[in-house]
Motif scaffolding. Structure first.
Motif, mmCIF file in Angstrom:
data_model
loop_
_atom_site.group_PDB
_atom_site.id
_atom_site.type_symbol
_atom_site.label_atom_id
_atom_site.label_comp_id
_atom_site.label_asym_id
_atom_site.label_seq_id
_atom_site.Cartn_x
_atom_site.Cartn_y
_atom_site.Cartn_z
ATOM 1 N N LYS A 1 0.838 -1.202 0.000
ATOM 2 C CA LYS A 1 0.000 0.000 0.000
ATOM 3 C C LYS A 1 0.869 1.247 0.000
ATOM 4 C CE LYS A 1 -3.910 -1.762 2.544
ATOM 5 N NZ LYS A 1 -4.663 -1.638 3.783
ATOM 6 N N GLU A 2 1.868 1.257 0.881
ATOM 7 C CA GLU A 2 2.744 2.424 0.968
ATOM 8 C C GLU A 2 3.530 2.615 -0.322
ATOM 9 O OE1 GLU A 2 6.391 3.993 3.727
ATOM 10 O OE2 GLU A 2 4.791 2.856 4.689
ATOM 11 N N LEU A 3 4.010 1.520 -0.891
ATOM 12 C CA LEU A 3 4.779 1.581 -2.124
ATOM 13 C C LEU A 3 3.925 2.096 -3.280
ATOM 14 C CD1 LEU A 3 7.390 0.883 -3.741
ATOM 15 C CD2 LEU A 3 6.368 -1.363 -4.121
ATOM 16 N N PHE A 4 2.743 1.504 -3.473
ATOM 17 C CA PHE A 4 1.913 1.855 -4.615
ATOM 18 C C PHE A 4 1.109 3.129 -4.412
ATOM 19 C CE2 PHE A 4 2.619 -2.610 -5.756
ATOM 20 C CZ PHE A 4 3.075 -2.405 -7.047
ATOM 21 N N MET A 5 1.013 3.616 -3.195
ATOM 22 C CA MET A 5 0.264 4.837 -2.958
ATOM 23 C C MET A 5 1.147 6.071 -3.025
ATOM 24 S SD MET A 5 -2.915 4.163 -2.680
ATOM 25 C CE MET A 5 -2.618 3.068 -4.028
ATOM 26 N N HIS A 6 2.446 5.902 -3.251
ATOM 27 C CA HIS A 6 3.318 7.068 -3.398
ATOM 28 C C HIS A 6 2.899 7.807 -4.673
ATOM 29 C CE1 HIS A 6 6.833 9.534 -4.181
ATOM 30 N NE2 HIS A 6 7.089 9.415 -2.885
ATOM 31 N N PRO A 7 2.647 9.113 -4.585
ATOM 32 C CA PRO A 7 2.132 9.856 -5.741
ATOM 33 C C PRO A 7 2.996 9.735 -7.001
ATOM 34 C CG PRO A 7 2.008 11.196 -3.769
ATOM 35 C CD PRO A 7 2.762 9.949 -3.398
ATOM 36 N N PHE A 8 4.320 9.719 -6.849
ATOM 37 C CA PHE A 8 5.183 9.608 -8.019
ATOM 38 C C PHE A 8 4.992 8.255 -8.704
ATOM 39 C CE2 PHE A 8 9.145 8.371 -10.103
ATOM 40 C CZ PHE A 8 9.322 9.453 -10.954
ATOM 41 N N LEU A 9 4.940 7.203 -7.916
ATOM 42 C CA LEU A 9 4.773 5.874 -8.495
ATOM 43 C C LEU A 9 3.379 5.707 -9.100
ATOM 44 C CD1 LEU A 9 6.231 3.263 -9.028
ATOM 45 C CD2 LEU A 9 5.415 2.403 -6.842
ATOM 46 N N GLN A 10 2.362 6.245 -8.451
ATOM 47 C CA GLN A 10 1.012 6.189 -9.014
ATOM 48 C C GLN A 10 0.974 6.854 -10.381
ATOM 49 O OE1 GLN A 10 -1.572 8.146 -6.239
ATOM 50 N NE2 GLN A 10 -2.228 6.220 -5.334
ATOM 51 N N ALA A 11 1.552 8.050 -10.472
ATOM 52 C CA ALA A 11 1.544 8.774 -11.732
ATOM 53 C C ALA A 11 2.345 8.032 -12.807
ATOM 54 C CB ALA A 11 2.095 10.185 -11.531
#
Length: 163
Positions: free
Chosen positions: A14-24
């Protein structure tokens, strides 16, 4: 399959994939890949308004639900179901401020009108048109981005914020 069994992501994921840079980054890659695949497979630009009209119009003309069974409908269903799956697995909050039905209808009409006047939508012009180096899409994107910036600035000033 995983979602239907009640699976949710671990706190690390969750923490990894919820990072705004990674989401974008992931979102941009998926949008680009899907647009490219539709262009290669069907020779069509992935404009969501055009896809929606292309999916619905045959059903309206033929007055049969069977006419809805096409790749456009599958693509739109994938957009909706993929987003639903992602928010469920990663427990993304979908809470939004309440909007009145009248405001939502007005917004839909304005967006539809803009889509018709602009000969396409943000996905068609912004993602596919710019990727194909279309001058018409560049003008359209500059127009709707400029309008969005002005709207955001005016709305911020009306709310008492700084410009």
């Amino acid at each position: 399959y995983i979602y239907s069994q009640g699976y949710t992501a671990t706190p690390f994921l969750k923490e990894l994939f919820m990072h705004p840079f990674l989401q974008a980054t992931i979102g941009g890659l998926l949008i680009g890949l899907s647009s490219w695949l539709v262009l290669i497979a069907f020779g069509r630009v992935t404009g969501i308004s055009g896809l929606t009209m292309g999916a619905v119009q045959p059903a309206l003309e033929k007055r049969t639900l069977g006419a809805l069974l096409n790749w456009r409908t599958a693509f739109i269903a994938g957009l909706i179901l993929g987003g639903t799956w992602f928010t469920g697995v990663f427990e993304v909050s979908t809470a939004m401020p309440a909007r009145t039905p009248g405001l939502l209808i007005l917004a839909g009409i304005l967006v539809g009108y803009g889509t018709i006047r602009g000969s396409g939508c943000t996905s068609g012009h912004g993602v596919c048109g710019l990727g194909r180096r279309s001058a018409r899409s560049l003008v359209a994107v500059a127009g709707f981005m400029g309008a969005a910036m002005v709207t955001g600035t005016v709305r911020g000033l009306m709310a008492g914020g700084a410009a």
